[in-house]
Motif scaffolding. Sequence first.
Motif, PDB file in Angstrom:
ATOM      1  N   THR A 145       0.843  -1.187   0.000  1.00 40.55           N
ATOM      2  CA  THR A 145       0.000   0.000   0.000  1.00 40.55           C
ATOM      3  C   THR A 145       0.881   1.241   0.000  1.00 40.55           C
ATOM      4  N   THR A 146       0.267   2.388   0.178  1.00 40.49           N
ATOM      5  CA  THR A 146       0.982   3.657   0.222  1.00 40.49           C
ATOM      6  C   THR A 146       1.175   4.081   1.670  1.00 40.49           C
ATOM      7  N   LYS A 147       2.393   4.481   1.996  1.00 49.90           N
ATOM      8  CA  LYS A 147       2.635   4.929   3.369  1.00 49.90           C
ATOM      9  C   LYS A 147       1.950   6.275   3.593  1.00 49.90           C
ATOM     10  N   GLU A 148       1.786   6.627   4.860  1.00 52.13           N
ATOM     11  CA  GLU A 148       1.106   7.869   5.199  1.00 52.13           C
ATOM     12  C   GLU A 148       1.907   9.061   4.692  1.00 52.13           C
ATOM     13  N   ASN A 149       1.224  10.029   4.115  1.00 45.34           N
ATOM     14  CA  ASN A 149       1.869  11.258   3.652  1.00 45.34           C
ATOM     15  C   ASN A 149       2.042  12.183   4.852  1.00 45.34           C
ATOM     16  N   ASN A 150       3.014  11.825   5.655  1.00 47.80           N
ATOM     17  CA  ASN A 150       3.185  12.506   6.930  1.00 47.80           C
ATOM     18  C   ASN A 150       4.675  12.718   7.171  1.00 47.80           C
ATOM     19  N   LYS A 151       5.077  13.939   7.403  1.00 47.72           N
ATOM     20  CA  LYS A 151       6.479  14.249   7.643  1.00 47.72           C
ATOM     21  C   LYS A 151       6.929  13.807   9.024  1.00 47.72           C
ATOM     22  N   LYS A 152       5.985  13.546   9.905  1.00 43.62           N
ATOM     23  CA  LYS A 152       6.311  13.113  11.252  1.00 43.62           C
ATOM     24  C   LYS A 152       6.215  11.592  11.366  1.00 43.62           C
ATOM     25  N   SER A 153       6.769  11.075  12.445  1.00 42.69           N
ATOM     26  CA  SER A 153       6.623   9.652  12.725  1.00 42.69           C
ATOM     27  C   SER A 153       5.159   9.330  13.030  1.00 42.69           C
ATOM     28  N   TYR A 154       4.770   8.101  12.760  1.00 42.44           N
ATOM     29  CA  TYR A 154       3.415   7.639  13.077  1.00 42.44           C
ATOM     30  C   TYR A 154       3.485   6.159  13.412  1.00 42.44           C
ATOM     31  N   ARG A 155       2.388   5.590  13.868  1.00 41.71           N
ATOM     32  CA  ARG A 155       2.365   4.189  14.252  1.00 41.71           C
ATOM     33  C   ARG A 155       1.472   3.367  13.308  1.00 41.71           C
ATOM     34  N   ASN A 196       9.329   5.645  11.175  1.00 41.79           N
ATOM     35  CA  ASN A 196      10.082   6.904  11.105  1.00 41.79           C
ATOM     36  C   ASN A 196      10.732   7.064   9.736  1.00 41.79           C
ATOM     37  N   LYS A 197      11.430   8.136   9.546  1.00 40.82           N
ATOM     38  CA  LYS A 197      12.032   8.426   8.245  1.00 40.82           C
ATOM     39  C   LYS A 197      13.452   7.891   8.116  1.00 40.82           C
ATOM     40  N   SER A 198      14.032   7.431   9.209  1.00 37.83           N
ATOM     41  CA  SER A 198      15.439   7.029   9.180  1.00 37.83           C
ATOM     42  C   SER A 198      15.639   5.541   8.891  1.00 37.83           C
ATOM     43  N   ASP A 199      14.630   4.701   9.154  1.00 39.02           N
ATOM     44  CA  ASP A 199      14.761   3.256   8.938  1.00 39.02           C
ATOM     45  C   ASP A 199      13.907   2.805   7.761  1.00 39.02           C
ATOM     46  N   THR A 200      14.190   1.600   7.281  1.00 35.64           N
ATOM     47  CA  THR A 200      13.433   1.044   6.158  1.00 35.64           C
ATOM     48  C   THR A 200      12.729  -0.266   6.503  1.00 35.64           C
ATOM     49  N   THR A 201      13.099  -0.892   7.600  1.00 37.68           N
ATOM     50  CA  THR A 201      12.471  -2.130   8.045  1.00 37.68           C
ATOM     51  C   THR A 201      12.043  -1.990   9.505  1.00 37.68           C
ATOM     52  N   PHE A 202      10.829  -2.442   9.805  1.00 35.10           N
ATOM     53  CA  PHE A 202      10.267  -2.282  11.141  1.00 35.10           C
ATOM     54  C   PHE A 202       9.577  -3.588  11.548  1.00 35.10           C
ATOM     55  N   TYR A 203       9.641  -3.915  12.835  1.00 34.44           N
ATOM     56  CA  TYR A 203       9.011  -5.124  13.349  1.00 34.44           C
ATOM     57  C   TYR A 203       7.976  -4.756  14.413  1.00 34.44           C
ATOM     58  N   MET A 204       6.773  -5.299  14.259  1.00 34.81           N
ATOM     59  CA  MET A 204       5.698  -5.020  15.204  1.00 34.81           C
ATOM     60  C   MET A 204       5.831  -5.923  16.428  1.00 34.81           C
ATOM     61  N   ASN A 205       5.571  -5.349  17.597  1.00 31.85           N
ATOM     62  CA  ASN A 205       5.647  -6.084  18.853  1.00 31.85           C
ATOM     63  C   ASN A 205       4.335  -5.940  19.626  1.00 31.85           C
ATOM     64  N   PRO A 206       3.998  -6.940  20.458  1.00 32.34           N
ATOM     65  CA  PRO A 206       2.734  -6.854  21.211  1.00 32.34           C
ATOM     66  C   PRO A 206       2.784  -5.763  22.268  1.00 32.34           C
TER      67      PRO A 206
END
Length: 242
Positions: A145-155, A196-206
């Motif tokens: 999908t398309t990431k959020e068009n947001n300059k700030k970090s989001y969840r 965030n804008k600095s990383d390219t891979t993220f892992y979800m945690n409970p």
Amino acid sequence: MNKRTIFFTIILIFAFTSSCNTIKTTSDTVVYYDKSNNRNLSINLTNGSGFNHPTYVIWAEDMEGNFMRTIFITKSFASGIYGYKMNSDSSWTSERGESYQPAALPYWTYKKGLIDGKYLIPSPEHPYVDAYSGATPKADFKFETTKENNKKSYRILLEVNQPWDWNKYWNNGKYTDSEAYKHSAQPSVIYSVTINKSDTTFYMNPIGHGDPKGESGKLFTDISTLTTAKNIFKELRIDLIK
């Protein structure tokens, strides 16, 4: 199944199949992707040992916890029509049918607000159509999908629930007055990660579980009583696509 349910089923099938495309890349992974020309976000769900046709939803919210949008939701919950019609609190038939499941995804249910300004839980008459939707794949799953068009970090968050998933703590002797709990057993598990804008891979945690009776949108942070519910997924990874 009455004529009204059949009518809404036909409409829902058309609506949901036209909202996203699906391709099977291998025998191990099913890929859903939206129709955006700029798909730059890949959400990858790897099935775990406890996976057995769960219901789940993926959504985005800002760093203050404000709901932004639903990204993906399994078609059964979004439509209120499940592949197996419930016969009682512990049995079901082999035919499709309508089912009311307030304890399935309660955290997201209260986050997203009301459907048509009146209803919390999707139904055939009032389905949730503000997201891409598809059947729960038996294999591992990827959604582009398309990431959020947001300059700030989001969840990005995911809530998952598997019916009748009992354990020693979440047994059929708890909440005997709640039909919603009897359908759910172990409550929904909620995962989260900050994009965030600095990383390219993220892992979800409970981060917690939902209301076991579906009566509130409260987040319960103690998940020590959950067992197989924490093994529905082995890995939840998000990649930014260049």
